[in-house]
Write an enzyme that holds these catalytic residues in place. Structure first.
Site, short mmCIF file in Angstrom:
data_model
loop_
_atom_site.label_atom_id
_atom_site.label_comp_id
_atom_site.label_asym_id
_atom_site.label_seq_id
_atom_site.Cartn_x
_atom_site.Cartn_y
_atom_site.Cartn_z
CG HIS A 225 31.48 -19.95 89.94
ND1 HIS A 225 30.37 -20.77 90.01
CD2 HIS A 225 32.44 -20.57 90.66
CE1 HIS A 225 30.65 -21.84 90.74
NE2 HIS A 225 31.90 -21.73 91.16
CD GLU B 265 34.14 -22.52 88.42
OE1 GLU B 265 35.26 -22.88 88.80
OE2 GLU B 265 33.10 -23.21 88.61
CD GLU B 266 30.56 -25.58 89.19
OE1 GLU B 266 31.39 -26.44 88.81
OE2 GLU B 266 30.45 -25.22 90.37
#
Length: 343
Positions: free
Chosen positions: A62, A200-201
Site C-alpha cells: 500500500h 489501506e490505512e
C-alpha cells in the site's frame, strides 16, 4: 536509482489515504524500466511485467500513510485536526505540513497543563497546530478538510537501520522495487502486476479494487509488522535485521506459504514466521476473498515505532524481502498452480 535513494524519496514524499497520486511521479521514475505503468480511477498504481504464460501473480504494497485533517481554524490562528491511525502522544512537538492552497509548515503543540490533575493527559482535543500565521492569513490559505502529513527527513542509524516517516508502507514499495530490479532481465512464467495500493490505512480499499481489476491467480501482500524487541510487541518474535516475516494463519494459503519458505531455504535468505490466527489487518485480508477467492500470501518487514514520524526499519530486511519475492516468482511455474491450489 539506488535502493536507499529510492526509499528516501518515497518515505519523505507525502501521500495520505486518498492522495496516493502524489507518489505517482516517483513510482513512475523508479519502475519505468521494469514494466508498463498506469493508475486506476481511485489511485491504485500498477506496474505490469509480461511473463511467458497467461497466469498472473499480483504483488501489492500500500502506498498511503497515516495522516491528519483540518477540522477547525480558530480565531486565535491555530488549527484543530482529526487523526487517522496516530496516537496523540506521538504527535506532541512534531513538525507537520498542511496541504492547503500552498504547503505550510507547522508544529503540533500541547495545551499547557496549569493544574496537576491535567498533567500527562495527552488527548487529541488538547493538541493544536501552530503555523505562525494569524486567523486571516490562515483562513485564506487553509480549508476545513485539508490534509496534514508528518514532516521528517530520513536519517541513517547504526547497524543498517534507518528512521523516518511513512516507512509503513514505503519500505514494502522499496522491496517491490528491488524485486522488480532483480527480475529486470528475467521473463518469468507468470505475468506480474506490482500494485501500489490506495487507502489501506482506512480499510484496505485499494486491495479489493485491484483484485477485481487484475483477477490474479496468486496475490501477495507486502506490508510491515511490529518488531518484537524492546519497546515492541513482546507477543511477537519478529526482530529487525533477521529477514522478512512470512505469515501463517487462515488468511494465507498454506501450500503457497510452504512454497515460499522452500524458496527462502534454497537461496539462503533469512526469514521469520509470524502467527496470525485472525484478521491480519493488511491488504491480504481483502485480496483473499475477492473475485471468488484468491490464494494469498502475506510477507512483512519488521519495523519499530509504527505510525509515528520515527519508524525504524533495517535495510537488510527490505533487500531480503525483495530478493525472496524475486526468487519465488522466478522459480514459480504455471504448471505448478493446479497442484498448489488443490487440497
Amino acid at each position: 536509482m539506488e535502493d536507499m535513494d529510492f526509499l528516501k524519496k518515497i518515505c519523505e514524499a507525502d501521500a495520505p489515504s486518498g492522495r496516493e497520486d502524489w507518489l505517482y511521479s516517483i513510482i513512475e521514475d523508479g519502475f519505468k524500466e521494469f514494466g508498463d505503468i498506469n493508475m486506476s480511477k481511485l489511485n491504485n498504481i500498477y506496474i505490469h511485467k509480461k511473463g511467458k504464460n497467461s497466469s498472473k501473480i499480483m504483488i501489492m504494497a500500500h502506498a498511503d500513510e497515516v495522516f491528519l485533517m483540518v477540522s477547525e481554524i480558530s480565531r486565535e490562528g491555530f488549527l484543530k485536526f482529526k487523526a487517522v491511525g496516530i496516537d496523540p502522544k506521538s504527535l506532541v512537538s512534531q513538525q507537520v505540513v498542511i496541504h492547503g492552497k500552498e504547503r505550510i509548515d507547522g508544529i503540533v503543540a500541547l495545551k499547557p497543563a496549569y493544574d496537576d490533575k491535567d498533567r500527562n493527559k495527552i488527548k487529541m482535543e488538547n493538541l493544536y497546530i501552530d503555523t505562525g500565521y494569524d486567523f486571516e492569513k490562515l483562513d485564506d490559505l487553509v480549508s476545513i478538510g485539508d490534509y496534514i502529513t508528518l514532516k521528517r527527513n530520513m536519517i541513517q542509524l547504526l547497524n543498517g537501520n534507518v528512521c523516518g516517516k511513512a516507512v509503513d508502507n514505503r519500505a514494502s514499495i522499496a522491496a517491490m522495487y528491488i524485486c522488480a530490479k532483480e527480475l529486470k532481465n528475467v521473463t518469468p512464467d507468470l505475468n506480474i502486476c506490482f500494485v501500489c495500493s490506495c487507502q489501506e490505512e482506512v480499510g484496505h480499499r485499494g486491495a479489493g479494487m485491484a483484485s477485481y481489476e487484475i483477477k490474479p491467480d496468486i496475490g501477495v501482500a507486502v506490508d510491515v509488522t511490529f518488531d518484537g524487541g524492546m519497546f515492541g510487541d513482546t507477543d511477537r518474535e519478529n526482530k529487525l535485521g533477521q529477514g522478512p516475516v512470512i505469515c501463517t494463519g487462515p488468511n494465507v494459503n498454506l501450500k503457497l506459504r510452504d512454497r515460499i519458505i522452500r524458496t527462502a531455504v534454497e537461496y539462503n535468505i533469512p526469514y521469520q514466521i509470524e502467527v496470525e490466527p485472525g484478521n491480519t489487518g493488511t491488504d491480504a485480508w481483502d485480496i483473499q476473498t475477492a473475485v471468488g477467492g484468491i490464494p494469498t500470501l502475506l510477507v512483512s518487514i519488521p519495523i519499530k515505532y509504527m505510525h509515528t514520524s520515527v519508524e525504524v526499519v533495517n535495510l537488510k530486511d527490505i533487500k531480503n524481502t525483495g530478493r525472496l519475492l524475486a526468487r519465488f516468482i522466478q522459480e514459480l511455474k504455471e504448471n505448478e498452480l493446479e497442484g498448489l491450489f488443490c487440497f
